[in-house]
Scaffold this active site. Sequence first.
Site, PDB file in Angstrom:
ATOM      1  N   GLU A  22       0.836  -1.210   0.000  1.00  0.00           N
ATOM      2  CA  GLU A  22       0.000   0.000   0.000  1.00  0.00           C
ATOM      3  C   GLU A  22       0.866   1.252   0.000  1.00  0.00           C
ATOM      4  OE1 GLU A  22      -2.707   1.367  -0.408  1.00  0.00           O
ATOM      5  OE2 GLU A  22      -4.359  -0.019  -0.086  1.00  0.00           O
ATOM      6  N   ASN A 155     -10.772   5.201   1.566  1.00  0.00           N
ATOM      7  CA  ASN A 155      -9.790   4.908   0.530  1.00  0.00           C
ATOM      8  C   ASN A 155      -9.881   5.941  -0.582  1.00  0.00           C
ATOM      9  OD1 ASN A 155      -7.820   2.778   0.514  1.00  0.00           O
ATOM     10  ND2 ASN A 155      -9.471   1.299   0.792  1.00  0.00           N
ATOM     11  N   ASP A 214     -10.062   0.989  -4.337  1.00  0.00           N
ATOM     12  CA  ASP A 214      -9.074   1.021  -3.255  1.00  0.00           C
ATOM     13  C   ASP A 214      -8.279   2.322  -3.400  1.00  0.00           C
ATOM     14  OD1 ASP A 214      -7.139   0.360  -1.278  1.00  0.00           O
ATOM     15  OD2 ASP A 214      -7.343  -1.758  -1.706  1.00  0.00           O
TER      16      ASP A 214
END
Length: 307
Positions: A22, A155, A214
């Site tokens: 991430e 997100n 996301d």
Amino acid sequence: MTATLLHLDWQPLPVPPCQLGESPFWHPDEQALYWLDIPGRALHRWQPAAGSGAEHRRWDLPTEPGCIAPLPGGQLLMARRDGLFRFDPANGAAERLAAPPYEPATERFNDGKADAAGRLWVSTIYEPRDKAVAALYRWDGHTLERLLGGLTIGNGLAFSTDGHTVLTADTPTHEVTAHTLDAGTDRLVAPRPFHRFAPKIKGAPLEGYGGRPDGAAMDVDGSYWVAMMEGQRLACLGPDGEERASVPLPVRCPTMPCFGGADGRTLFVTTACIGRPAEELAAQPWAGQVLMARAPVAGLPVNFARG
């Protein structure tokens, strides 16, 4: 409008995979890529041209990190489950700047990035996922301010090229929302639907599922590139919210794109392998890797945060 299918030549970075990569960003001063492994509790850095060859470094962390942003002078601003920290990659030292504004047993910092003024915007994830009690916060270097509530998994944070619009996503709802950043109050106002992706149909094969939003990145033309978790693709939304392109990927679970490289046209994508079926992982050996490809457009450079 029918989205164009945009095929890029993807390759994995020559580094070990993450459980759930991430928050990638390209550091313009170091010409290096940084990213996190959330459940792996690690910070990673890859420099493609370090002396005699590419260099990969890893720093282990005491708890799950959610996002990072560069600070002037080579340090990082890091949001972890246990608060906001100034982190020094030179010696691994971390200084806590703010305590978590939530109960760490059930919530943690998740997606985030700095705006052009250096303020870190960071959302949270409510891990039981049975109530929309997560939120979006903003750190100005001194104070952590709650801006938005009613989220489950915050997100998709990105800023328009002029800085007047803030885009956010709540992953389980499959929705991306646009907010105006009011010049007078410096608050988010006028929330409006930007794009809604088709929901996941229980029991249906994943091959027909487009994914849920996301992490995201913005290109220089104002298009929003978002990783579609379980959709095996990136979606590119124009400034009007229309899906202009769908970019296939060789792994089922992308988590966040970013633009980098010397000209801003290398597209990096973090991915996840944690919790995936064994047959899927056998068919997709790059799951958990950071992928890279040449993009048809450059992205906006990363903003440096305030310490």
